[in-house]
Design a protein around this motif. Structure first.
Motif, PDB file in Angstrom:
ATOM      1  N   ARG A  62      44.728  45.687  32.251  1.00  0.00           N
ATOM      2  CA  ARG A  62      46.169  45.641  31.991  1.00  0.00           C
ATOM      3  C   ARG A  62      46.958  46.011  33.238  1.00  0.00           C
ATOM      4  O   ARG A  62      47.962  45.375  33.566  1.00  0.00           O
ATOM      5  N   LEU A  63      46.513  47.045  33.943  1.00  0.00           N
ATOM      6  CA  LEU A  63      47.190  47.459  35.171  1.00  0.00           C
ATOM      7  C   LEU A  63      47.091  46.367  36.240  1.00  0.00           C
ATOM      8  O   LEU A  63      48.055  46.094  36.963  1.00  0.00           O
ATOM      9  N   ARG A  64      45.931  45.740  36.327  1.00  0.00           N
ATOM     10  CA  ARG A  64      45.729  44.652  37.277  1.00  0.00           C
ATOM     11  C   ARG A  64      46.671  43.490  36.965  1.00  0.00           C
ATOM     12  O   ARG A  64      47.317  42.917  37.848  1.00  0.00           O
ATOM     13  N   GLU A  74      57.849  38.774  42.885  1.00  0.00           N
ATOM     14  CA  GLU A  74      58.457  39.171  44.147  1.00  0.00           C
ATOM     15  C   GLU A  74      57.995  38.271  45.299  1.00  0.00           C
ATOM     16  O   GLU A  74      58.461  38.446  46.430  1.00  0.00           O
ATOM     17  N   ARG A  75      57.076  37.357  45.005  1.00  0.00           N
ATOM     18  CA  ARG A  75      56.530  36.425  45.997  1.00  0.00           C
ATOM     19  C   ARG A  75      55.863  37.152  47.168  1.00  0.00           C
ATOM     20  O   ARG A  75      55.914  36.709  48.298  1.00  0.00           O
ATOM     21  N   THR A  76      55.200  38.257  46.840  1.00  0.00           N
ATOM     22  CA  THR A  76      54.444  38.999  47.846  1.00  0.00           C
ATOM     23  C   THR A  76      52.942  38.789  47.696  1.00  0.00           C
ATOM     24  O   THR A  76      52.167  39.254  48.541  1.00  0.00           O
ATOM     25  N   GLY A  77      52.515  38.106  46.641  1.00  0.00           N
ATOM     26  CA  GLY A  77      51.107  37.843  46.438  1.00  0.00           C
ATOM     27  C   GLY A  77      50.883  37.080  45.145  1.00  0.00           C
ATOM     28  O   GLY A  77      51.699  37.151  44.225  1.00  0.00           O
ATOM     29  N   TYR A  78      49.775  36.347  45.099  1.00  0.00           N
ATOM     30  CA  TYR A  78      49.439  35.550  43.920  1.00  0.00           C
ATOM     31  C   TYR A  78      47.960  35.733  43.607  1.00  0.00           C
ATOM     32  O   TYR A  78      47.102  35.338  44.406  1.00  0.00           O
ATOM     33  N   GLY A  79      47.663  36.338  42.483  1.00  0.00           N
ATOM     34  CA  GLY A  79      46.283  36.522  42.055  1.00  0.00           C
ATOM     35  C   GLY A  79      45.921  35.474  41.025  1.00  0.00           C
ATOM     36  O   GLY A  79      46.286  35.590  39.853  1.00  0.00           O
ATOM     37  N   PHE A  80      45.198  34.441  41.437  1.00  0.00           N
ATOM     38  CA  PHE A  80      44.867  33.331  40.550  1.00  0.00           C
ATOM     39  C   PHE A  80      43.508  33.531  39.881  1.00  0.00           C
ATOM     40  O   PHE A  80      42.579  34.048  40.509  1.00  0.00           O
ATOM     41  N   PHE A  81      43.386  33.087  38.639  1.00  0.00           N
ATOM     42  CA  PHE A  81      42.090  32.857  38.032  1.00  0.00           C
ATOM     43  C   PHE A  81      41.771  31.372  38.190  1.00  0.00           C
ATOM     44  O   PHE A  81      42.666  30.526  38.121  1.00  0.00           O
ATOM     45  N   ILE A  82      40.508  31.059  38.399  1.00  0.00           N
ATOM     46  CA  ILE A  82      40.058  29.683  38.600  1.00  0.00           C
ATOM     47  C   ILE A  82      39.371  29.196  37.329  1.00  0.00           C
ATOM     48  O   ILE A  82      38.357  29.769  36.901  1.00  0.00           O
ATOM     49  N   PHE A  83      39.917  28.149  36.735  1.00  0.00           N
ATOM     50  CA  PHE A  83      39.370  27.584  35.504  1.00  0.00           C
ATOM     51  C   PHE A  83      38.932  26.148  35.726  1.00  0.00           C
ATOM     52  O   PHE A  83      39.358  25.483  36.675  1.00  0.00           O
TER      53      PHE A  83
END
Length: 212
Positions: A62-64, A74-83
């Motif tokens: 949840r925190l992640r 904020e456009r400072t990073g993007y954590g994608f999951f790959i499906f």
């Protein structure tokens, strides 16, 4: 975690192409994510920071998730999951992090793949999509990636994806509890746009990023 999904809103960028869907994680992805990470632990831990005792807990997830959503808004990073193309089978993850604007216009690439899906070309295709997003949507100029010298598979992946090795970063990151040297790789926007990989790229372009 459906309530958390509702409170934080829909994932921001969604990239489709190359037989993949890349999107930010959702609360409903927790069970699949934790199961894939758990079964891949021995495969992943030699190349990652030491896992915490609650690494795969629902609370940690949840925190992640909240951090990913905040970074994306904020456009400072993007954590994608790959499906996979259907968006149902989780292969791994890819992060476009530490986004710096202004005179830098750069970001750092990080990634992981579930052991059962490794070596099948999924990560190379995911990197291709993220590079398109980074250079053509976010208008970044430079992408960097750091890789352990002993991680032959990752070194080969970056070079195949068009990244150039620029040097050695001494004791750069603490991996599995030890400060480790890393090779530094980088890819520039002008190298990307002129690379052979971009020939015929129109058929492989992701759908426009969904920004809400």
């Amino acid at each position: 975690m459906r309530l958390l999904d509702w409170l934080t809103g829909a994932p921001l960028p969604v990239l489709r192409g190359n037989g993949l869907v890349l999107r930010l994680p959702r609360g409903s992805d927790y069970r699949q994510w934790s199961a894939l990470r758990y079964e891949s632990r021995d495969f992943l831990t030699p190349w990652e920071p030491a896992w915490s005792e609650d690494e795969l807990s629902a609370k940690s997830y949840r925190l992640r998730l909240m951090r990913y959503r905040q970074d994306a808004r904020e456009r400072t990073g993007y954590g994608f999951f790959i499906f996979d193309e259907s968006g149902r089978t989780l292969y791994g993850g890819l992060t476009l992090g530490l986004v710096r604007r202004g005179v830098a216009q750069t970001a750092t690439l990080g990634y992981w793949m579930g052991e059962r899906y490794a070596g099948q070309g999924h990560m190379g295709r995911a990197i291709d999509l993220v590079c398109t997003f980074a250079f053509e949507v976010e208008r970044l100029h430079r992408l960097e990636a750091a890789c352990l010298p002993s991680n032959q598979r990752s070194n080969a992946l970056l070079m195949k994806s068009g990244f150039r090795r620029e040097g050695l970063l001494r004791k750069y990151l603490m991996i599995a509890g030890t400060w480790e040297d890393h090779h530094l790789y980088a890819l520039l926007a002008e190298e990307w746009s002129s690379s052979p990989a971009r020939s015929g790229a129109d058929s492989r372009m992701p759908a426009p990023a969904v920004m809400s």
